[in-house]
Scaffold this motif. Structure first.
Motif, PDB file in Angstrom:
ATOM      1  N   GLU A 142       0.835  -1.204   0.000  1.00 37.92           N
ATOM      2  CA  GLU A 142       0.000   0.000   0.000  1.00 37.92           C
ATOM      3  C   GLU A 142       0.871   1.256   0.000  1.00 37.92           C
ATOM      4  OE1 GLU A 142      -3.807   1.952   2.401  1.00 37.92           O
ATOM      5  OE2 GLU A 142      -2.981   0.009   3.022  1.00 37.92           O
ATOM      6  N   GLN A 145       1.658   2.467  -3.319  1.00 36.91           N
ATOM      7  CA  GLN A 145       0.441   2.727  -4.097  1.00 36.91           C
ATOM      8  C   GLN A 145       0.044   1.507  -4.922  1.00 36.91           C
ATOM      9  OE1 GLN A 145       3.064   5.458  -4.445  1.00 36.91           O
ATOM     10  NE2 GLN A 145       2.165   5.906  -2.454  1.00 36.91           N
ATOM     11  N   LYS A 147      -2.052  -1.203  -3.465  1.00 37.52           N
ATOM     12  CA  LYS A 147      -2.835  -1.852  -2.422  1.00 37.52           C
ATOM     13  C   LYS A 147      -3.458  -3.145  -2.932  1.00 37.52           C
ATOM     14  CE  LYS A 147      -6.480  -1.033   0.978  1.00 37.52           C
ATOM     15  NZ  LYS A 147      -7.411  -0.050   1.572  1.00 37.52           N
ATOM     16  N   SER A 293       8.146   8.026  -2.290  1.00 37.40           N
ATOM     17  CA  SER A 293       7.394   8.923  -3.160  1.00 37.40           C
ATOM     18  C   SER A 293       7.896   8.872  -4.591  1.00 37.40           C
ATOM     19  CB  SER A 293       7.479  10.369  -2.633  1.00 37.40           C
ATOM     20  OG  SER A 293       8.827  10.813  -2.661  1.00 37.40           O
ATOM     21  N   SER A 295       8.711   5.987  -6.014  1.00 33.39           N
ATOM     22  CA  SER A 295       8.546   4.565  -6.356  1.00 33.39           C
ATOM     23  C   SER A 295       9.730   3.722  -5.935  1.00 33.39           C
ATOM     24  CB  SER A 295       8.284   4.386  -7.866  1.00 33.39           C
ATOM     25  OG  SER A 295       7.095   5.008  -8.217  1.00 33.39           O
ATOM     26  N   HIS A 348       6.203   2.288 -11.226  1.00 33.49           N
ATOM     27  CA  HIS A 348       4.877   2.271 -11.841  1.00 33.49           C
ATOM     28  C   HIS A 348       4.952   2.397 -13.370  1.00 33.49           C
ATOM     29  CE1 HIS A 348       2.460   2.117  -8.192  1.00 33.49           C
ATOM     30  NE2 HIS A 348       3.395   2.870  -7.643  1.00 33.49           N
TER      31      HIS A 348
END
Length: 357
Positions: A142, A145, A147, A293, A295, A348
């Motif tokens: 989580e 980002q 989750k 923040s 990644s 991401h």
């Protein structure tokens, strides 16, 4: 007070070893069993196996203490041993992969795996004992980002149960892979898990372990994650991070991905979790939080801070080194390929490329 025997040291007789005072007679070479003289202290070897004259460490086998003629050398721990011990039945720890010196205490798990006592100190032995790590891992994802919203069981199992589950799942068996240590299941099947951890009995024998069988049902794309019991928390966590990444991909509808890229991103997540543990040992929680923040790796649970043994600090580096130096065509090549992609962009962006988004 002597750092070895806790006795009072006579004035003027102490030997300073990395800031700790010893009596000269307590600083013994574990290869030749002779004292390490004061003038030799600056040029001796000290590791989790003991203290050694530098010359003895280079010449004597740490397994049998005999002089080495043809030697082997562990690629990470750098310990020298007679090459014959690789095939003569000398126990090897299933976690840290070190051969065990003769006369050393070790534990045999119920499924035939050997575990050294240093790895045993932090071993996770049953499914209930591992639930806090399971919840910490969900927090870790989580924090990235990513989750994982669906609940599914996380069970510790013996080797034979893991092999049975792998066969029923019809997981592709790569020829180079020697040992399966974790599986993310997607089909319903009956799993026998370790429900009650064993305790140490006489002569370092484990007793009292209980297992139970249960049907894991298909309520979502992931029915359960299975991991071998009896591995240290650090190794269990790395395997769990890898399998949770498989779960994340399946739960988000990403199937039939390129094997190299999928295993690569799972290895990267395992490596990132291990890095989060490294941050915790260095007391760098703030740096790790800011890194998340971009990644990178979020901070590890504060509950482990300040509780690390020297061996655990080495073990986390060993686990990372295993991932980084893996020469297998899927896991090793996949990790290096995906790690480079993440380094040059972000986690991401790399994930979007892998899933074709």
């Amino acid at each position: 007070m002597c750092g070895s025997c806790d006795s009072v040291i006579e004035h003027g007789r102490s030997v300073n070893v990395s800031g700790v005072l010893w009596q000269p007679e307590c600083l013994i070479c574990h290869a030749c069993d002779k004292p390490i003289a004061i003038q030799e202290v600056e040029n001796y070897v000290s590791n989790s196996r003991g203290n050694f004259h530098k010359s003895c460490y280079d010449r004597y086998c740490y397994v049998c203490k005999g002089k080495i003629r043809k030697y082997g050398k562990h690629p990470f721990w750098k310990e020298l041993y007679c090459q014959s011990h690789e095939a003569d039945g000398t126990p090897k720890c299933c976690s840290c992969e070190r051969l065990e010196p003769r006369g050393t205490n070790f534990v045999m798990l119920g499924d035939g795996r050997w575990l050294c006592l240093e790895c045993m100190d932090s071993a996770v032995m049953d499914s209930d004992e591992c639930q806090p790590l399971h919840f910490d891992m969900r927090d870790f994802f989580e924090g990235l980002q990513m989750k994982i919203k669906k609940p599914f069981p996380f069970l510790l199992v013996e080797k034979q149960a893991l092999n049975k589950a792998e066969k029923e799942e019809k997981i592709q068996d790569y020829e180079y892979e020697v040992v399966t240590r974790g599986i993310c299941l997607s089909e319903a099947q009956t799993v026998t898990s370790v429900s009650q951890k064993p305790i140490m009995g006489p002569n370092n024998m484990l007793v009292g372990m209980a297992t139970e069988s249960q049907l894991v049902v298909r309520e979502c794309e992931v029915t359960a994650i299975l991991i071998l019991y009896g591995l240290p928390r650090l190794l269990t966590g790395y395997i769990l991070a890898h399998e949770m990444m498989h779960a994340y991909l399946r739960l988000n509808g990403h199937k039939n991905l390129d094997n190299v890229l999928e295993e690569g991103i799972c290895q990267v997540l395992g490596h990132m979790w291990l890095e989060s543990q490294t941050y915790a040992t260095a007391d760098a929680t703030a740096d790790a939080l800011s890194a998340s923040s971009s990644s990178r790796t979020p901070a590890a649970s504060a509950s482990k801070k300040g509780e690390w043994s020297n061996f655990e600090k080495e073990l986390v580096e060993f686990c990372k080194n295993q991932i980084e130096t893996d020469d297998s065509p899927v896991y090793g090549r996949g990790f290096r390929k995906v790690y480079e992609m993440v380094t040059n962009s972000s986690l991401h962006e790399t994930l979007r490329f892998i899933v074709g988004g």
